[in-house]
Design a protein around this motif. Structure first.
Motif, PDB file in Angstrom:
ATOM      1  N   ALA A 105       6.092  -1.429  -2.345  1.00 51.58           N
ATOM      2  CA  ALA A 105       5.236  -1.074  -3.476  1.00 51.58           C
ATOM      3  C   ALA A 105       4.864   0.400  -3.356  1.00 51.58           C
ATOM      4  O   ALA A 105       4.286   0.817  -2.354  1.00 51.58           O
ATOM      5  N   ASP A 106       5.233   1.193  -4.340  1.00 51.36           N
ATOM      6  CA  ASP A 106       4.929   2.627  -4.366  1.00 51.36           C
ATOM      7  C   ASP A 106       5.479   3.388  -3.166  1.00 51.36           C
ATOM      8  O   ASP A 106       4.935   4.415  -2.765  1.00 51.36           O
ATOM      9  N   LYS A 107       6.573   2.884  -2.571  1.00 55.92           N
ATOM     10  CA  LYS A 107       7.167   3.540  -1.405  1.00 55.92           C
ATOM     11  C   LYS A 107       8.689   3.588  -1.562  1.00 55.92           C
ATOM     12  O   LYS A 107       9.317   2.576  -1.881  1.00 55.92           O
ATOM     13  N   TYR A 108       9.228   4.781  -1.328  1.00 56.66           N
ATOM     14  CA  TYR A 108      10.665   5.014  -1.445  1.00 56.66           C
ATOM     15  C   TYR A 108      11.160   5.728  -0.203  1.00 56.66           C
ATOM     16  O   TYR A 108      10.376   6.360   0.502  1.00 56.66           O
ATOM     17  N   GLU A 109      12.473   5.639   0.028  1.00 58.51           N
ATOM     18  CA  GLU A 109      13.090   6.393   1.111  1.00 58.51           C
ATOM     19  C   GLU A 109      14.371   7.027   0.610  1.00 58.51           C
ATOM     20  O   GLU A 109      15.084   6.460  -0.213  1.00 58.51           O
TER      21      GLU A 109
END
Length: 170
Positions: A105-109
């Motif tokens: 949730a609301d986190k990307y890489e």
């Protein structure tokens, strides 16, 4: 037709869209910490997904960094010099955000040249980028007053190197 629509919706959800942008403009603070020391930078940046990006470092020392035309141009007024480097060797916010994959949730890489970038978002807008560089420095870039897909001053994306500056190429 129904299957095609479902596949298209799944692809859009799985492969991005949220971090895509036409333009992005933000104030930033950047901390770089090694095992022994830490330094904090601040400034402003603008980016156009098609044309490149411009970072204006204001503190602790003024510096202008341009990402465009397949290269990075770093203009350092205090040294009266400009350094031109191949873009292939430098991370660029536009490519990092474009390559990011949702991991929570609301986190990307995203990964660039062996370095993993973690991007945190709020309402589809990046608010923080964290990574550990190849020299094992911990880097945290915090974005504020961010505007997405609004008009920007495109002229700022063009490198401005005063005639009296030394120009170095890598």
């Amino acid at each position: 037709m129904k299957k095609l629509l479902i596949i298209a919706i799944f692809a859009a959800l799985a492969f991005g869209g949220e971090l895509e942008f036409k333009t992005l403009e933000s104030d930033f603070s950047q901390s770089v910490s090694s095992k022994k020391e830490s330094i904090r930078y601040s400034g402003h940046f603008i980016a156009n997904a098609r044309r490149g990006a411009f970072w204006h470092y204001k503190k602790p020392v003024e510096k202008f960094i341009y990402f465009n035309y397949g290269r990075v141009t770093v203009v350092e007024p205090n040294l009266e010099q400009a350094v031109l480097t191949d873009l292939k060797n430098s991370p660029n916010i536009t490519s990092i955000l474009a390559d990011a994959r949702k991991v929570g949730a609301d986190k990307y890489e995203a990964e660039f040249d062996g370095v993993v970038y973690t991007i945190r978002t709020r309402k589809s807008v990046p608010v923080q980028i964290n990574y550990v560089d190849k020299l094992e420095n911990k880097v945290v870039i915090t974005l504020s007053n961010t505007r997405k897909d609004e008009p920007i001053n495109e002229g700022l994306l063009e490198p401005n190197i005063p005639e009296n500056y030394d120009v170095l190429s890598n």
